[in-house]
Design an enzyme around this catalytic site. Structure first.
Site, PDB file in Angstrom:
ATOM      1  N   GLU A   1       0.867  -1.184   0.000  1.00  0.00           N
ATOM      2  CA  GLU A   1       0.000   0.000   0.000  1.00  0.00           C
ATOM      3  C   GLU A   1       0.903   1.233   0.000  1.00  0.00           C
ATOM      4  OE1 GLU A   1      -2.727  -0.148   3.284  1.00  0.00           O
ATOM      5  OE2 GLU A   1      -3.523  -2.103   2.665  1.00  0.00           O
ATOM      6  N   PRO A   2       0.343   2.421  -0.276  1.00  0.00           N
ATOM      7  CA  PRO A   2       1.213   3.611  -0.267  1.00  0.00           C
ATOM      8  C   PRO A   2       1.952   3.771   1.059  1.00  0.00           C
ATOM      9  CG  PRO A   2      -0.905   4.129  -1.259  1.00  0.00           C
ATOM     10  CD  PRO A   2      -1.025   2.732  -0.746  1.00  0.00           C
TER      11      PRO A   2
ATOM     12  N   ALA B   1       2.589   1.171   3.232  1.00  0.00           N
ATOM     13  CA  ALA B   1       3.020  -0.138   3.755  1.00  0.00           C
ATOM     14  C   ALA B   1       3.718  -0.942   2.669  1.00  0.00           C
ATOM     15  CB  ALA B   1       1.812  -0.918   4.272  1.00  0.00           C
TER      16      ALA B   1
ATOM     17  N   SER C   1       7.946  -2.113   2.856  1.00  0.00           N
ATOM     18  CA  SER C   1       8.869  -2.907   3.683  1.00  0.00           C
ATOM     19  C   SER C   1       8.207  -3.230   5.023  1.00  0.00           C
ATOM     20  CB  SER C   1      10.156  -2.133   3.931  1.00  0.00           C
ATOM     21  OG  SER C   1      10.764  -1.803   2.713  1.00  0.00           O
TER      22      SER C   1
ATOM     23  N   ASP D   1       7.218 -18.006   2.390  1.00  0.00           N
ATOM     24  CA  ASP D   1       8.240 -18.988   2.763  1.00  0.00           C
ATOM     25  C   ASP D   1       8.530 -19.963   1.623  1.00  0.00           C
ATOM     26  OD1 ASP D   1       8.866 -18.110   5.166  1.00  0.00           O
ATOM     27  OD2 ASP D   1       7.753 -19.608   6.312  1.00  0.00           O
TER      28      ASP D   1
ATOM     29  N   GLU E   1       9.733 -19.630  -0.953  1.00  0.00           N
ATOM     30  CA  GLU E   1      10.736 -19.002  -1.810  1.00  0.00           C
ATOM     31  C   GLU E   1      11.639 -20.052  -2.454  1.00  0.00           C
ATOM     32  OE1 GLU E   1      13.903 -16.558  -0.146  1.00  0.00           O
ATOM     33  OE2 GLU E   1      12.670 -14.920  -0.870  1.00  0.00           O
ATOM     34  N   ARG E   2      12.058 -19.765  -3.660  1.00  0.00           N
ATOM     35  CA  ARG E   2      12.952 -20.687  -4.361  1.00  0.00           C
ATOM     36  C   ARG E   2      14.372 -20.129  -4.380  1.00  0.00           C
ATOM     37  NH1 ARG E   2       9.543 -23.351  -3.241  1.00  0.00           N
ATOM     38  NH2 ARG E   2       8.159 -24.609  -4.488  1.00  0.00           N
TER      39      ARG E   2
HETATM   40  C1  LIG Z   1       8.958  -5.083  -9.911  1.00  0.00           C
HETATM   41  C2  LIG Z   1       8.092  -5.000  -8.688  1.00  0.00           C
HETATM   42  C3  LIG Z   1       6.938  -5.767  -8.602  1.00  0.00           C
HETATM   43  C4  LIG Z   1       6.105  -5.657  -7.480  1.00  0.00           C
HETATM   44  N1  LIG Z   1       4.939  -6.368  -7.465  1.00  0.00           N
HETATM   45  C5  LIG Z   1       4.106  -6.260  -6.394  1.00  0.00           C
HETATM   46  C6  LIG Z   1       2.855  -6.953  -6.382  1.00  0.00           C
HETATM   47  O1  LIG Z   1       2.477  -7.630  -7.356  1.00  0.00           O
HETATM   48  N2  LIG Z   1       2.071  -6.822  -5.292  1.00  0.00           N
HETATM   49  C7  LIG Z   1       2.439  -6.080  -4.199  1.00  0.00           C
HETATM   50  O2  LIG Z   1       1.684  -6.058  -3.223  1.00  0.00           O
HETATM   51  N3  LIG Z   1       3.597  -5.369  -4.192  1.00  0.00           N
HETATM   52  C8  LIG Z   1       4.436  -5.436  -5.272  1.00  0.00           C
HETATM   53  N4  LIG Z   1       5.615  -4.718  -5.294  1.00  0.00           N
HETATM   54  C9  LIG Z   1       5.907  -3.784  -4.187  1.00  0.00           C
HETATM   55  C10 LIG Z   1       7.052  -4.196  -3.295  1.00  0.00           C
HETATM   56  O3  LIG Z   1       6.684  -5.270  -2.483  1.00  0.00           O
HETATM   57  C11 LIG Z   1       7.473  -2.965  -2.492  1.00  0.00           C
HETATM   58  O4  LIG Z   1       7.937  -1.999  -3.396  1.00  0.00           O
HETATM   59  C12 LIG Z   1       8.560  -3.294  -1.506  1.00  0.00           C
HETATM   60  O5  LIG Z   1       8.057  -4.083  -0.473  1.00  0.00           O
HETATM   61  C13 LIG Z   1       9.172  -2.001  -0.894  1.00  0.00           C
HETATM   62  O6  LIG Z   1       8.181  -1.193  -0.363  1.00  0.00           O
HETATM   63  P1  LIG Z   1       8.060   0.360  -0.755  1.00  0.00           P
HETATM   64  O7  LIG Z   1       8.136   0.483  -2.239  1.00  0.00           O
HETATM   65  O8  LIG Z   1       6.842   0.897  -0.072  1.00  0.00           O
HETATM   66  O9  LIG Z   1       9.338   1.046  -0.170  1.00  0.00           O
HETATM   67  P2  LIG Z   1       9.574   1.469   1.350  1.00  0.00           P
HETATM   68  O10 LIG Z   1       9.310   0.321   2.241  1.00  0.00           O
HETATM   69  O11 LIG Z   1       8.831   2.726   1.606  1.00  0.00           O
HETATM   70  O12 LIG Z   1      11.116   1.752   1.341  1.00  0.00           O
HETATM   71  C14 LIG Z   1      11.684   2.972   0.856  1.00  0.00           C
HETATM   72  C15 LIG Z   1      13.188   2.908   1.068  1.00  0.00           C
HETATM   73  O13 LIG Z   1      13.485   2.812   2.485  1.00  0.00           O
HETATM   74  C16 LIG Z   1      14.270   1.672   2.750  1.00  0.00           C
HETATM   75  N5  LIG Z   1      13.863   1.077   4.038  1.00  0.00           N
HETATM   76  C17 LIG Z   1      12.602   0.821   4.462  1.00  0.00           C
HETATM   77  N6  LIG Z   1      12.622   0.240   5.676  1.00  0.00           N
HETATM   78  C18 LIG Z   1      13.920   0.104   6.019  1.00  0.00           C
HETATM   79  C19 LIG Z   1      14.596  -0.434   7.153  1.00  0.00           C
HETATM   80  N7  LIG Z   1      13.924  -0.973   8.171  1.00  0.00           N
HETATM   81  N8  LIG Z   1      15.954  -0.429   7.158  1.00  0.00           N
HETATM   82  C20 LIG Z   1      16.665   0.092   6.113  1.00  0.00           C
HETATM   83  N9  LIG Z   1      16.078   0.635   5.017  1.00  0.00           N
HETATM   84  C21 LIG Z   1      14.728   0.631   4.964  1.00  0.00           C
HETATM   85  C22 LIG Z   1      13.969   0.707   1.613  1.00  0.00           C
HETATM   86  O14 LIG Z   1      15.019  -0.216   1.427  1.00  0.00           O
HETATM   87  C23 LIG Z   1      13.828   1.656   0.425  1.00  0.00           C
HETATM   88  O15 LIG Z   1      15.097   2.001  -0.074  1.00  0.00           O
HETATM   89  C24 LIG Z   1       6.450  -4.789  -6.406  1.00  0.00           C
HETATM   90  C25 LIG Z   1       7.629  -4.018  -6.489  1.00  0.00           C
HETATM   91  C26 LIG Z   1       8.429  -4.102  -7.612  1.00  0.00           C
HETATM   92  C27 LIG Z   1       9.643  -3.242  -7.680  1.00  0.00           C
END
Ligand SMILES: Cc1cc2nc3c(=O)[nH]c(=O)nc-3n(C[C@H](O)[C@H](O)[C@H](O)COP(=O)(O)OP(=O)(O)OC[C@H]3O[C@@H](n4cnc5c(N)ncnc54)[C@H](O)[C@@H]3O)c2cc1C
Length: 385
Positions: free
Chosen positions: A129-130, A132, A134, A241, A243-244
């Site tokens: 989500e916007p 949520a 990481s 989990d 994961e491959r």
């Molecule tokens: C090609 C691709 C396909 C995807 N497909 C899907 C999908 O089908 N469905 C879906 O639900 N999501 C999907 N995603 C989303 C993906 O899961 C998220 O982009 C990812 O989890 C990171 O979240 P965010 O973009 O909100 O970045 P954020 O979590 O906001 O992170 C922003 C920056 O802060 C850093 N950061 C955050 N927390 C920490 C920490 N604790 N310590 C150090 N650094 C940190 C991150 O590394 C990053 O550099 C996809 C993403 C990509 C790139």
């Protein structure tokens, strides 16, 4: 580590190679990232062929129609597919289905597993989500129970291929007062349900791979809940989990190394030595990445659960993909920046495309920073803060 393959594994490898030669055109491979509608249809057709072979679900237990394939077999399949540039699996068969097998009702399994196995229904994943990514457990999309239905309001983002999908599996908040991991449920929803609006996000290298998905008073039957209410976090983690080894990621680099070597050999004979020297690090690092992936498969084969080892392989492999694209762009000089289909672009601009298309590799499935946190805490035993 034992590097030799059994006769049975070699036979399987040869069968896969023969199948790929007969059923996939490797020239289509470079269109897959951010695929347009035509290349997406090619991929869909190929997945049907994989399903006919039973290879889409080779990891599934036999009781669900799978082959109970060993980790080694799965790795061989992914390795050969990637080295031929064919799409590897990674859809609902790898993510949702394992969770359904463990936590789904009989009705859910009967309704959803067979169409997934036959590649008849396309699923999108609605986790991020916007606010949520990481920190996924901060998700705020709300599902309120009213009688036999959940009423869903909120927004998902980065949902790959949601605009082409039929169904979506989503994580939603069902108890806003509980501690954040304990108020989440895992629900399946038909994307044609009224109140769902899928909006494409334009990317720098392609249109319409990603989407935002909005929910406004969307009525979903309670029967679509997977497992117990408010236990969705733990159920979704079962899915992750699964994961491959990720070997397909790094073998994709091998193809890209072969391509640039071929180009240098054919077109740049005078500068062969200096140009090849510029990518020798990619060649060395590819072998390291391959061994890191093999290590995971080897652990899984022994019944061990890879932990920081997966983070290490994922980080090294995905960063290598990007480094190699950068090295080639630099090697090609100003021509390296020419886009696909440009008249003067070497190798039809595939490396320029690769350079921008692969940015997401170090983000999806857990960013490199998050993987490094895991390596630091679980691998090196460093304190959390
Ligand atoms: C090609 C691709 C396909 C995807 N497909 C899907 C999908 O089908 N469905 C879906 O639900 N999501 C999907 N995603 C989303 C993906 O899961 C998220 O982009 C990812 O989890 C990171 O979240 P965010 O973009 O909100 O970045 P954020 O979590 O906001 O992170 C922003 C920056 O802060 C850093 N950061 C955050 N927390 C920490 C920490 N604790 N310590 C150090 N650094 C940190 C991150 O590394 C990053 O550099 C996809 C993403 C990509 C790139």
């Amino acid at each position: 580590m034992d590097f030799s393959w059994s006769n049975e594994e070699e036979d399987f490898r040869n069968t896969v190679i023969k199948f790929l030669k007969e059923n996939w055109d490797p020239s289509k491979s470079d269109l897959l990232e951010g695929a347009d509608d035509n290349s997406f249809e090619d991929m869909r057709e190929f997945r049907h062929k994989l399903a006919e072979q039973g290879w889409l679900i080779m990891s599934w237990p036999k009781e669900y129609g799978g082959k109970n394939a060993s980790y080694m077999q799965q790795m061989i399949f992914k390795e050969e597919s990637a080295s031929y540039g064919a799409p590897t699996a990674g859809g609902a068969e790898d993510i949702l289905a394992p969770a359904l097998m463990v936590h789904g009702t009989e009705e859910q399994k009967n309704n959803h597993l067979p169409p997934i196995a036959k590649a008849e229904v396309l699923w999108a994943q609605g986790y991020s989500e916007p606010g949520a990514g990481s920190d996924l457990a901060s998700l705020a999309t709300r599902a309120k129970k009213e009688g036999d239905f959940f009423i869903i309001n909120g927004q998902k983002i980065w949902s790959s291929n949601a605009h082409r999908s039929d169904w979506m599996h989503v994580l939603v908040r069902t108890d806003p007062d509980a501690p954040k991991h304990r108020g989440i449920s895992y629900i399946m929803l038909d994307l044609k349900t009224p109140g769902i609006n899928v909006r494409a996000i334009e990317q720098m290298h392609a249109r319409g791979g990603f989407n935002e998905v909005f929910f406004e008073d969307v009525k979903i039957p309670v029967a679509n809940l997977i497992g117990e209410e408010n236990r969705g976090w733990y159920i979704a983690m079962t899915a992750l989990d699964f994961e491959r080894s990720g070997v397909h990621l790094v073998i994709g680099v091998k193809r890209k190394i072969d391509e640039i070597l071929k180009y240098i050999n054919e077109e740049k004979t005078n500068q062969k030595f200096s140009l090849v020297k510029k990518i020798t690090n990619s060649i060395i690092e590819l072998e390291i990445a391959r061994l890191l992936s093999y290590r995971i498969t080897s652990m899984q084969s022994k019944g061990l659960v890879p932990n920081y080892e997966s983070s290490l392989a994922k980080t090294f492999g995905t960063e290598l993909i990007q480094k190699h694209a950068r090295r080639v762009i630099n090697l090609l000089g100003l021509y390296g920046g020419l886009a696909k289909n440009s008249k003067h672009a070497p190798m039809n601009g595939i490396f320029c495309h690769e350079y921008v298309a692969m940015v997401g590799q170090t983000i999806q499935g857990g960013t490199s920073e998050i993987q490094r946190n895991i390596m630091a805490t679980r691998g090196l035993g460093l304190p959390r803060s």
